[in-house]
Scaffold this active site. Structure first.
Site, PDB file in Angstrom:
ATOM      1  N   ARG A  10       0.848  -1.205   0.000  1.00  0.00           N
ATOM      2  CA  ARG A  10       0.000   0.000   0.000  1.00  0.00           C
ATOM      3  C   ARG A  10       0.880   1.251   0.000  1.00  0.00           C
ATOM      4  O   ARG A  10       1.744   1.416   0.848  1.00  0.00           O
ATOM      5  CB  ARG A  10      -0.906   0.009   1.225  1.00  0.00           C
ATOM      6  CG  ARG A  10      -1.983   1.092   1.181  1.00  0.00           C
ATOM      7  CD  ARG A  10      -2.916   1.020   2.390  1.00  0.00           C
ATOM      8  NE  ARG A  10      -3.477  -0.299   2.576  1.00  0.00           N
ATOM      9  CZ  ARG A  10      -4.506  -0.808   1.899  1.00  0.00           C
ATOM     10  NH1 ARG A  10      -5.084  -0.072   0.970  1.00  0.00           N
ATOM     11  NH2 ARG A  10      -4.953  -2.017   2.158  1.00  0.00           N
ATOM     12  N   GLU A  33       0.525  -7.865  -4.101  1.00  0.00           N
ATOM     13  CA  GLU A  33      -0.607  -7.014  -4.487  1.00  0.00           C
ATOM     14  C   GLU A  33      -0.291  -5.551  -4.221  1.00  0.00           C
ATOM     15  O   GLU A  33       0.383  -5.202  -3.248  1.00  0.00           O
ATOM     16  CB  GLU A  33      -1.880  -7.407  -3.730  1.00  0.00           C
ATOM     17  CG  GLU A  33      -1.795  -7.217  -2.232  1.00  0.00           C
ATOM     18  CD  GLU A  33      -3.143  -6.937  -1.579  1.00  0.00           C
ATOM     19  OE1 GLU A  33      -3.625  -5.791  -1.686  1.00  0.00           O
ATOM     20  OE2 GLU A  33      -3.673  -7.856  -0.937  1.00  0.00           O
ATOM     21  N   THR A  62      -7.689  -3.943  -2.490  1.00  0.00           N
ATOM     22  CA  THR A  62      -8.710  -2.900  -2.354  1.00  0.00           C
ATOM     23  C   THR A  62      -9.495  -2.756  -3.655  1.00  0.00           C
ATOM     24  O   THR A  62      -9.798  -1.651  -4.106  1.00  0.00           O
ATOM     25  CB  THR A  62      -8.085  -1.559  -1.899  1.00  0.00           C
ATOM     26  OG1 THR A  62      -7.090  -1.799  -0.903  1.00  0.00           O
ATOM     27  CG2 THR A  62      -9.138  -0.652  -1.273  1.00  0.00           C
ATOM     28  N   LYS A 122      -9.986 -14.023   2.840  1.00  0.00           N
ATOM     29  CA  LYS A 122      -9.084 -13.114   3.540  1.00  0.00           C
ATOM     30  C   LYS A 122      -9.784 -12.649   4.820  1.00  0.00           C
ATOM     31  O   LYS A 122     -10.696 -11.816   4.759  1.00  0.00           O
ATOM     32  CB  LYS A 122      -8.757 -11.927   2.620  1.00  0.00           C
ATOM     33  CG  LYS A 122      -8.018 -10.799   3.276  1.00  0.00           C
ATOM     34  CD  LYS A 122      -7.858  -9.654   2.280  1.00  0.00           C
ATOM     35  CE  LYS A 122      -8.064  -8.324   2.962  1.00  0.00           C
ATOM     36  NZ  LYS A 122      -7.901  -7.191   2.038  1.00  0.00           N
ATOM     37  N   GLY A 152      -2.738  -7.031  11.365  1.00  0.00           N
ATOM     38  CA  GLY A 152      -2.292  -7.163  12.737  1.00  0.00           C
ATOM     39  C   GLY A 152      -1.718  -8.514  13.113  1.00  0.00           C
ATOM     40  O   GLY A 152      -1.595  -8.825  14.292  1.00  0.00           O
ATOM     41  N   GLY A 172       1.133  -6.363   5.341  1.00  0.00           N
ATOM     42  CA  GLY A 172       1.165  -5.017   4.803  1.00  0.00           C
ATOM     43  C   GLY A 172       2.241  -4.139   5.397  1.00  0.00           C
ATOM     44  O   GLY A 172       3.416  -4.239   5.053  1.00  0.00           O
ATOM     45  N   SER A 173       1.860  -3.276   6.344  1.00  0.00           N
ATOM     46  CA  SER A 173       2.758  -2.221   6.805  1.00  0.00           C
ATOM     47  C   SER A 173       3.990  -2.725   7.552  1.00  0.00           C
ATOM     48  O   SER A 173       4.996  -2.024   7.635  1.00  0.00           O
ATOM     49  CB  SER A 173       1.996  -1.218   7.681  1.00  0.00           C
ATOM     50  OG  SER A 173       1.411  -1.865   8.787  1.00  0.00           O
TER      51      SER A 173
END
Length: 201
Positions: A10, A33, A62, A122, A152, A172-173
């Site tokens: 992202r 992705e 998304t 997911k 998380g 992700g992050s």
């Protein structure tokens, strides 16, 4: 071993697309992705497919609309990941020959996704669902349903989720966020791969 780890990039920019993709593949992550709320996501995805479309499964996250599915298919993307369970998006993805990973949280959403052809579920946000919630849902899902914990959940949690029956993870992050270099991403990806291999090997 095919690792069921999906890198969620992202905020990725087109200029970063090829080097970050190469870093992930080198580390052992080959499902990638780019969420569509990133800058110029279709350009990034196009560059990633040009760079590594033969060695990695590249797609978008998304994804909220069947029109976006058509754009991804035209680029040669391989998967569609969504934050929600939208049957129209799932059916559009499958009709276009793409893998579909919709976001679910409840039994109703999970079974709706499967009935419409989803390739994997997911579970998002996984940290809110928790191991107990996932275990309860897993007990009623078809045994062959592929399940992914997203949101998380990090490498320190992989072994516990594996014991609960999860198929894989979306990261992700903790893997990528704007400003991280390809080298940073590679180092973080190697840690994730090592934890995955220890839990699933």
């Amino acid at each position: 071993m095919t690792r069921e780890l999906i890198a969620i990039l992202r905020g990725l920019t087109p200029d970063e697309a090829a080097p970050v993709t190469e870093a992930l593949i080198t580390a052992g992550i080959t499902k990638i992705e780019v969420p569509l709320n990133s800058p110029d996501p279709f350009d990034s995805i196009r560059r990633m497919i040009t760079h590594a479309g033969d060695t990695a499964l590249i797609g978008a996250g998304t994804v909220l609309d069947p029109v976006e599915v058509g754009q991804l298919a035209a680029l040669g993307a391989g998967m569609v990941v969504s934050p929600d369970c939208n049957p129209r998006v799932i059916v559009a993805a499958k009709s276009a020959g793409l893998l579909s990973y919709p976001g679910v949280f409840t039994a109703t959403e999970a079974f709706t996704a499967l009935r419409n052809g989803a390739d994997g579920l997911k579970f998002f946000p996984a940290f809110k669902l928790g191991l107990d919630g996932f275990s309860a849902l897993k007990a009623v899902l078809p045994a062959e349903a592929a399940t992914y914990a997203v949101g998380g959940v990090g490498p320190e949690d992989f072994a516990d989720w594996q014991k609960a029956g999860i198929t894989g993870f979306g990261i992700g992050s903790s893997l990528y966020k704007p400003g991280r270099t390809a080298g940073d991403v590679k180092a973080r990806a190697e840690e994730l791969v090592a934890a995955y291999d220890a839990a699933f090997g």
